[in-house]
Design an enzyme around this catalytic site. Structure first.
Site, PDB file in Angstrom:
ATOM      1  CB  ALA A 179      -0.933  -0.014   1.204  1.00  0.00           C
ATOM      2  CD  GLU A 229      -5.181 -18.078  -3.133  1.00  0.00           C
ATOM      3  OE1 GLU A 229      -5.803 -17.071  -2.772  1.00  0.00           O
ATOM      4  OE2 GLU A 229      -3.948 -18.160  -3.088  1.00  0.00           O
ATOM      5  CG  HIS A 260      -4.343 -19.057   6.123  1.00  0.00           C
ATOM      6  ND1 HIS A 260      -4.229 -20.388   5.815  1.00  0.00           N
ATOM      7  CD2 HIS A 260      -4.235 -18.385   4.946  1.00  0.00           C
ATOM      8  CE1 HIS A 260      -4.047 -20.518   4.504  1.00  0.00           C
ATOM      9  NE2 HIS A 260      -4.054 -19.313   3.961  1.00  0.00           N
ATOM     10  NE  ARG A 269      -7.705 -17.462   3.423  1.00  0.00           N
ATOM     11  CZ  ARG A 269      -6.880 -16.559   3.003  1.00  0.00           C
ATOM     12  NH1 ARG A 269      -6.703 -15.462   3.704  1.00  0.00           N
ATOM     13  NH2 ARG A 269      -6.197 -16.735   1.913  1.00  0.00           N
ATOM     14  CG  HIS A 312      -3.712 -15.139   7.062  1.00  0.00           C
ATOM     15  ND1 HIS A 312      -2.378 -15.361   6.770  1.00  0.00           N
ATOM     16  CD2 HIS A 312      -4.309 -14.833   5.879  1.00  0.00           C
ATOM     17  CE1 HIS A 312      -2.187 -15.195   5.466  1.00  0.00           C
ATOM     18  NE2 HIS A 312      -3.334 -14.866   4.907  1.00  0.00           N
ATOM     19  CD  GLU A 352      -3.327  -7.243   7.268  1.00  0.00           C
ATOM     20  OE1 GLU A 352      -2.436  -7.506   6.439  1.00  0.00           O
ATOM     21  OE2 GLU A 352      -3.571  -7.957   8.260  1.00  0.00           O
ATOM     22  NE  ARG A 398      -7.264 -10.944   3.471  1.00  0.00           N
ATOM     23  CZ  ARG A 398      -6.393 -11.759   2.873  1.00  0.00           C
ATOM     24  NH1 ARG A 398      -6.381 -11.870   1.557  1.00  0.00           N
ATOM     25  NH2 ARG A 398      -5.541 -12.439   3.584  1.00  0.00           N
ATOM     26  CG  LEU A 424      -0.841  -8.885  -1.763  1.00  0.00           C
ATOM     27  CD1 LEU A 424      -0.111  -9.979  -2.540  1.00  0.00           C
ATOM     28  CD2 LEU A 424       0.165  -7.902  -1.182  1.00  0.00           C
TER      29      LEU A 424
HETATM   30  P1  FAD Z   1       2.511  -4.441   5.119  1.00  0.00           P
HETATM   31  O1  FAD Z   1       3.023  -5.059   3.889  1.00  0.00           O
HETATM   32  O2  FAD Z   1       2.325  -5.315   6.309  1.00  0.00           O
HETATM   33  O3  FAD Z   1       3.527  -3.275   5.478  1.00  0.00           O
HETATM   34  C1  FAD Z   1       3.399  -2.562   6.672  1.00  0.00           C
HETATM   35  C2  FAD Z   1       4.477  -1.522   6.695  1.00  0.00           C
HETATM   36  O4  FAD Z   1       4.225  -0.606   7.762  1.00  0.00           O
HETATM   37  C3  FAD Z   1       5.875  -2.073   6.957  1.00  0.00           C
HETATM   38  O5  FAD Z   1       6.784  -1.393   6.133  1.00  0.00           O
HETATM   39  C4  FAD Z   1       6.134  -1.723   8.417  1.00  0.00           C
HETATM   40  O6  FAD Z   1       7.494  -1.517   8.714  1.00  0.00           O
HETATM   41  C5  FAD Z   1       5.401  -0.399   8.496  1.00  0.00           C
HETATM   42  N1  FAD Z   1       5.027  -0.016   9.852  1.00  0.00           N
HETATM   43  C6  FAD Z   1       4.170  -0.619  10.699  1.00  0.00           C
HETATM   44  N2  FAD Z   1       4.109   0.065  11.863  1.00  0.00           N
HETATM   45  C7  FAD Z   1       4.949   1.119  11.730  1.00  0.00           C
HETATM   46  C8  FAD Z   1       5.354   2.160  12.574  1.00  0.00           C
HETATM   47  N3  FAD Z   1       4.894   2.297  13.832  1.00  0.00           N
HETATM   48  N4  FAD Z   1       6.245   3.064  12.115  1.00  0.00           N
HETATM   49  C9  FAD Z   1       6.776   2.961  10.865  1.00  0.00           C
HETATM   50  N5  FAD Z   1       6.419   1.980  10.018  1.00  0.00           N
HETATM   51  C10 FAD Z   1       5.523   1.071  10.455  1.00  0.00           C
HETATM   52  N6  FAD Z   1      -2.770 -11.285   0.649  1.00  0.00           N
HETATM   53  C11 FAD Z   1      -3.076 -11.532  -0.641  1.00  0.00           C
HETATM   54  O7  FAD Z   1      -3.823 -10.779  -1.264  1.00  0.00           O
HETATM   55  N7  FAD Z   1      -2.515 -12.614  -1.268  1.00  0.00           N
HETATM   56  C12 FAD Z   1      -1.679 -13.485  -0.633  1.00  0.00           C
HETATM   57  O8  FAD Z   1      -1.193 -14.440  -1.234  1.00  0.00           O
HETATM   58  C13 FAD Z   1      -1.388 -13.257   0.726  1.00  0.00           C
HETATM   59  N8  FAD Z   1      -0.569 -14.104   1.423  1.00  0.00           N
HETATM   60  C14 FAD Z   1      -0.227 -13.792   2.693  1.00  0.00           C
HETATM   61  C15 FAD Z   1       0.671 -14.623   3.368  1.00  0.00           C
HETATM   62  C16 FAD Z   1       1.088 -14.296   4.638  1.00  0.00           C
HETATM   63  C17 FAD Z   1       2.070 -15.178   5.356  1.00  0.00           C
HETATM   64  C18 FAD Z   1       0.572 -13.133   5.269  1.00  0.00           C
HETATM   65  C19 FAD Z   1       1.004 -12.765   6.659  1.00  0.00           C
HETATM   66  C20 FAD Z   1      -0.341 -12.325   4.620  1.00  0.00           C
HETATM   67  C21 FAD Z   1      -0.751 -12.652   3.330  1.00  0.00           C
HETATM   68  N9  FAD Z   1      -1.644 -11.835   2.634  1.00  0.00           N
HETATM   69  C22 FAD Z   1      -1.940 -12.111   1.337  1.00  0.00           C
HETATM   70  C23 FAD Z   1      -2.090 -10.569   3.205  1.00  0.00           C
HETATM   71  C24 FAD Z   1      -1.248  -9.434   2.613  1.00  0.00           C
HETATM   72  O9  FAD Z   1       0.085  -9.869   2.487  1.00  0.00           O
HETATM   73  C25 FAD Z   1      -1.270  -8.204   3.489  1.00  0.00           C
HETATM   74  O10 FAD Z   1      -2.576  -7.887   3.876  1.00  0.00           O
HETATM   75  C26 FAD Z   1      -0.684  -7.013   2.729  1.00  0.00           C
HETATM   76  O11 FAD Z   1       0.601  -7.334   2.267  1.00  0.00           O
HETATM   77  C27 FAD Z   1      -0.624  -5.793   3.626  1.00  0.00           C
HETATM   78  O12 FAD Z   1       0.114  -4.808   2.968  1.00  0.00           O
HETATM   79  P2  FAD Z   1       0.261  -3.374   3.621  1.00  0.00           P
HETATM   80  O13 FAD Z   1       0.994  -2.540   2.654  1.00  0.00           O
HETATM   81  O14 FAD Z   1      -1.064  -2.920   4.109  1.00  0.00           O
HETATM   82  O15 FAD Z   1       1.132  -3.647   4.924  1.00  0.00           O
HETATM   83  C1  SIN Z   2      -2.473 -17.866   0.914  1.00  0.00           C
HETATM   84  O1  SIN Z   2      -1.579 -17.973   0.077  1.00  0.00           O
HETATM   85  O2  SIN Z   2      -3.151 -18.791   1.364  1.00  0.00           O
HETATM   86  C2  SIN Z   2      -2.760 -16.517   1.441  1.00  0.00           C
HETATM   87  C3  SIN Z   2      -3.636 -15.833   0.499  1.00  0.00           C
HETATM   88  C4  SIN Z   2      -4.267 -14.679   1.193  1.00  0.00           C
HETATM   89  O3  SIN Z   2      -4.033 -14.439   2.372  1.00  0.00           O
HETATM   90  O4  SIN Z   2      -5.047 -13.995   0.533  1.00  0.00           O
END
Ligand code: FAD
Ligand code: SIN
Length: 535
Positions: free
Chosen positions: A20, A117, A241, A292, A353, A377, A388, A394
């Protein structure tokens, strides 16, 4: 007192360097100077850990309407249809943009390969083997590093938003002008200012003892926005999850849902009546590909009924080459732990998850406070509802990261420039001599949230958790008020805040819907309503 150091004054401040945050940064950087803060390394958020992929309507015969319907069914009707349509209709353009950035999605013939999925009625998940998130994070980071208007600031942990309250004169309209953030290397709290601020801090998975999320998923953005005066919503909708690896040493390794999409079956392990039985068809016609919440509750039911540590996920009936080709990362990781998934089943348990609730945003990524946006997120955008749908997360990051950036771009000239903001009060310079208590409190929260606020809830268990939170909150506030802030203390303070929001939301919902299941109100009410908490 005085203006912030020039080096920390930007047009826009983005907190978070995942999908994001970096999407918004790349879009804004065409015109503006942007700072992107991360509390640790740039790749330490959930984005880099994503396995399965990104959902988008790309297959002939698939339709937006079908993806919308699947999302609403998984979300148990709590979704905001306008948000669902907005995200899903923008999905193909988001994927095209990622292809242009160089994400090496798997291909089949002249098209992208699509996997399947749970909850999806079509193949619609684009992916890079079983490590999609890593490829996406690297592509976004590479582009951001190369951009002269983007300053990436790792190891900078935001403590709180800088609002009108922190102006040298109180301006009274709740405007947000950046953040106070702890430089983890120097131990000093610094001020980053901008006309607009975007929270892209990810979820709050680490409120729970077992979670697939990385260590930094402590709900910092949700807690900061709440303290500053934003409403948050649907915090009871914590997604578990179904298939996290069960292993005594490796606690949070996900086994992607795509494995069930490609034929993986859930079975009872040896040593119990019905050993080897494939149990999901007993619970739902969609079997392993039910949404899920359904699969996680079924596994939880079997584990409790039979006193198991885990159930088995088995893909060994598929040809070994197919398994290795589709799941190279999981194959290699588990082989290292002594499990050959081409011939052996995988022990799995449900684990926290994804955080479906969060800071309320509109379709432009605007929060309740002027100058403050949020994406990914950390938000409750209306997309996910009560649960979800796989691989929609993503996607939400790309679409809302872009939407927030576009709105800021259109309105930047009307936004007031930051007034002089007070620097951080450095009078609290005493180091705590009881750091270990922070660790104990952290463990305690995660344990009771797992025990009392997990997959199956009751009012009594929720009240028990609430009682513990009250005591812990007093201790943490005492610490926070008296000692120098540390990264651990910042996270603990936020964990307590978020745990409280989750429990209050769970107590407020007098029904079972999607991810919130309580034995005291097992039925779903006729009308779907968000749980909205107002500060
Ligand atoms: P994130 O990628 O979590 O990034 C958060 C950022 O905020 C980081 O840079 C962190 O350092 C920063 N941050 C947090 N707090 C602070 C603070 N106090 N000060 C400064 N920086 C801070 N979703 C899908 O759609 N498909 C998938 O296949 C999928 N697989 C997944 C597998 C796993 C193991 C997990 C855990 C999640 C998965 N998800 C998947 C969910 C998805 O990955 C996340 O919801 C998404 O990546 C969140 O992105 P984001 O940019 O919101 O936050
Ligand atoms: C997974 O690969 O099962 C995670 C996919 C998701 O969290 O959307």
């Amino acid at each position: 007192m005085g203006a912030p150091p020039a080096a920390h004054a930007y047009d826009v401040v983005i907190v978070g360097s995942g999908a994001a945050g970096l999407t918004a940064a790349l879009s804004l950087a065409e015109r503006f100077q942007v700072a992107v803060l991360a509390k640790g390394g740039l790749s330490e958020g959930s984005t880099a850990w994503a396995q399965g992929g990104i959902a988008a309507v790309l297959e002939p015969g698939d339709t937006f309407e079908s993806h919308i319907e699947d999302t609403m069914v998984a979300g148990a009707g709590l979704n905001d249809r306008a948000a669902v349509e907005f995200v899903i209709e923008n999905a193909p353009a988001s994927i095209e943009k990622l292809v242009r950035l160089g994400v090496p999605f798997n291909e089949e013939g002249n098209a992208l390969h699509l996997t399947r999925e749970g909850g999806h009625s079509h193949r619609r998940i684009v992916h890079v083997d079983d490590a999609t998130g890593w490829a996406v994070q690297q592509a976004l980071e590479t582009a951001a590093r190369a951009h002269p208007n983007i300053t990436l600031v790792p190891d900078m942990a935001a403590v709180d938003l800088a609002t009108s309250r922190h102006g040298e004169r109180y301006l009274g309209n709740g405007h947000v002008w950046g953040v106070y953030a702890l430089d983890r290397r120097s131990g000093k709290v610094e001020l980053y200012t901008g006309r607009a601020t975007i929270l892209a801090t990810g979820g709050a998975g680490r409120t729970y003892l077992y979670s697939t999320a990385p260590r930094g998923a402590t709900g910092d953005g949700i807690a900061m926005a709440w303290r500053a005066g934003c409403r948050v919503s649907n915090m009871e909708m914590m997604q578990f999850h179904p298939t996290c690896l069960w292993n005594l040493d490796v606690k949070n390794f996900l086994i992607t849902e795509a494995m069930r999409g490609e034929g993986g079956q859930l079975k009872l392990p040896p040593g119990v009546p019905g050993a080897g039985h494939r149990f999901m068809p007993d619970f739902d016609d969609r079997a392993e590909l039910a949404p899920r919440d359904v699969v996680a509750r079924a596994i939880d039911h079997e584990i409790k009924r039979l006193g198991l540590d885990y159930v088995h996920l088995d893909i060994s009936h598929m040809p070994p080459e197919f398994v290795k080709q589709h799941f190279p990362t999981i194959y290699a990781k588990l082989l290292g732990l002594g499990i050959d998934i081409t011939s052996q089943p995988i022990p799995v348990v449900p684990a926290q998850h994804y955080t479906c609730g969060g800071v309320i945003v509109d379709l432009k990524g605007r929060t309740d406070l002027p100058g403050l946006y949020a994406a990914g997120e950390v938000t409750q955008s209306g997309l996910h509802g009560a649960n979800r749908l796989a691989s929609n997360s993503l996607l939400e990051c790309f679409v809302f990261g872009e939407a927030a950036a576009a709105h800021i771009g259109r309105h930047f000239d009307e936004m007031p420039a930051p007034p002089p903001i007070r620097p951080w009060d450095e009078s609290r310079v005493t180091d705590s001599d009881e750091e270990v208590i922070v660790q104990h409190n952290w463990r305690e929260i995660r344990r009771f949230m797992w025990d009392y606020v997990g997959i199956v809830r009751t009012t009594k268990r929720l009240e028990r958790a609430q009682h513990r939170i009250k005591t812990l909150r007093r201790e943490v506030e005492d610490y926070y008020g008296n000692f120098r802030v540390t990264a651990d203390l910042i996270e603990l303070r936020n964990l307590v805040e978020v745990a409280d929001l989750i429990v209050r939301s769970a107590l407020a919902r007098k029904e079972s819907r999607g991810l919130h299941y309580t034995l005291d109100y097992p039925a779903m009410l006729p009308e779907a309503k968000d749980t909205v908490l107002v500060p």
